[in-house]
Design a protein around this motif. Sequence first.
Motif: not given
Length: 308
Positions: A219, A223, A240, A244
């Motif tokens: 992940v 990103i 994500a 995030c």
Amino acid sequence: MDLFGNVDIQKPVSVNIYADEVYGKECPYTKNIWHYIGIIVEDLNNPLLDDIIHERFMGNFDEHSPYYEMNNKVVHWSDIRIADTKNICKRWFEYILNPNRSKNTFYSYILGLNDSFLIREEFDTNDAFNSKYNRFFRTAVLYALKVFFGGRQVIVENIYHEEGQQSYSEYFPWHVIYKLKQEEENITFNCNKIIFLPKDHKKDRRSNIIQLCDAVLGVSTSIIHGIEKSKASKYREELADLYCDMFKRIIENPRNKNSRFEYYNRIMISFFPKEKTAPDDVRRLRNQFYSKRRLFYIEQKSGQEKLF
């Protein structure tokens, strides 16, 4: 020291270290090639493994339950194409993002290496990847232990790594431990070699944390580098989106002690080197580690990448 002049001597902390890697990721802006080392450190006084297994099965270990097999699937970031694996990963991320549950159990460090900026002459040209990986894995382990545990005596019981090309290296399985034993007084090793674990937790329960490490690396690099659209990418995009906010805060302000995620000195990422240098430059005298990167996934979501 307390009011009576007694010195507070902290007990040593015993840990297991779990590691995985992602390599060959192209930067969407510069086209430089990046490798990433991911480490999760488990404080054995506050064990992570049982928590992660509990989250996987939501506490339901009845093998005859219709949900058991749904929750017993291998989680591999690049292969998250069905809701079952997405949901396992989602529960893991929700656990990480809740400091009331994870602040004493989850310690993670990612080191990103700009391979396009590394000096070729500094590494073994016959086995370049393992030569680089061996050196920077040692750097990552040392930095993580010192930051996470603030100078306390650390006893490393085991180092686990996902099975991969490192297991075939002549040096990697033992050299990291050997060097740190020689160089560090505050770090003790009760192991002589790295143990390589399969990805499948059904073969070894410890592989649950290997899968977690893969998910956190996956992940994080998604990103940074973006997620390629496909029929199944919606599951990774959902994950994500969940991760995030915290990740963006870590990138922008890694020293924030007041974040609601309480990630300071617990969840970290850094990058190396900041600039490309010539072989005769004394790069080690300059700080080449940094934490800020443009996050292509966020720009993908907002449409800003069309401007570049």
